[in-house]
Design a protein around this motif. Sequence first.
Motif, PDB file in Angstrom:
ATOM      1  N   GLU A  16       1.358  -4.309  -9.731  1.00 27.74           N
ATOM      2  CA  GLU A  16       2.504  -4.521 -10.627  1.00 27.74           C
ATOM      3  C   GLU A  16       3.753  -3.830 -10.079  1.00 27.74           C
ATOM      4  N   ASP A  31       5.016  -5.819  -7.119  1.00 25.54           N
ATOM      5  CA  ASP A  31       5.698  -7.033  -7.590  1.00 25.54           C
ATOM      6  C   ASP A  31       7.128  -6.721  -8.018  1.00 25.54           C
ATOM      7  N   GLN A  32       7.279  -5.650  -8.785  1.00 21.60           N
ATOM      8  CA  GLN A  32       8.597  -5.288  -9.307  1.00 21.60           C
ATOM      9  C   GLN A  32       9.538  -4.832  -8.195  1.00 21.60           C
ATOM     10  N   ALA A  49      10.540  -7.816  -5.987  1.00 21.19           N
ATOM     11  CA  ALA A  49      11.517  -8.683  -6.646  1.00 21.19           C
ATOM     12  C   ALA A  49      12.931  -8.129  -6.519  1.00 21.19           C
ATOM     13  N   TRP A  89       5.921  -8.873   0.940  1.00 27.71           N
ATOM     14  CA  TRP A  89       4.961  -8.776  -0.143  1.00 27.71           C
ATOM     15  C   TRP A  89       4.722 -10.167  -0.703  1.00 27.71           C
ATOM     16  N   TYR A 110       3.114 -12.785  -3.557  1.00 21.65           N
ATOM     17  CA  TYR A 110       2.754 -12.858  -4.973  1.00 21.65           C
ATOM     18  C   TYR A 110       1.457 -13.630  -5.186  1.00 21.65           C
ATOM     19  N   ARG A 148      -3.888  -9.195  -2.554  1.00 16.71           N
ATOM     20  CA  ARG A 148      -3.141  -8.338  -3.473  1.00 16.71           C
ATOM     21  C   ARG A 148      -4.040  -7.185  -3.947  1.00 16.71           C
TER      22      ARG A 148
END
Length: 241
Positions: free
Chosen positions: A98, A101-102, A105, A141, A143, A147
């Motif tokens: 998580e 991912d953040q 982004a 990275w 998505y 992962r």
Amino acid sequence: MITARLTLANLRIIVAHWPDLHHALATTGTATWPPAGRMADYLASIDRRTDDEIEAADWNARALRDLERSPEQIGETRAPIRLRILDTMAAVETNLVEAADQIAAAVQRSPMSYAPRGWPAADRARRDQLAREDAADPRRWRYVGTRSGRHAAAWLLARVQGLPGPFERLTDDQLDRIAAVAASAAQRVEQALDMADHKATLTRPCPDCQGELVIEAGAGRTPMVWCSACGHTWTEQPSAA
């Protein structure tokens, strides 16, 4: 703000010991401390008891472990270590992925666009090749796909280190976010793998001075019993061949 050095150390702990978590999934037992199954060895070293007494102590230790696992036992019991490891891996992986991912982004640059249709063929082919290579850059990275918690920790580690790639520099807030996740994850990994120090007081006194006996282990050290009064120490006796 947590220092970058500490964040790097925590992320390296996760990367280095993720395979150990997978290995630990094959083990079973309880999370009690001191470990009941090894107390006979410690106490045998202290008492120099006879073989019959040691065998009896081993039997009692096995009975204690069976009781700890028995579904008929009243009250709550600790889960087998395999379930604790699985829970740890799931929680750590969720939090790290998580966070990745953040962060991705916010700091990961979008892949280069393909060439417009009106470009000359040679220029368009060259631009499209660069676009494909940029999109497939292994430093990115993803998505989807790989992962795992270890992969996420390694990717975050590279970002904190400031390694080159299609990324913007991390802000202080982003560094703090990674630091908090890494600290919590590393602590979970260390606890699950019993990497931290353990110390407990035994109920029986020292046979030499009747002082308080303490059992201590963890962090890769050989388990040891020592007297807090006279300082006498005992280590676990090796098993007979």
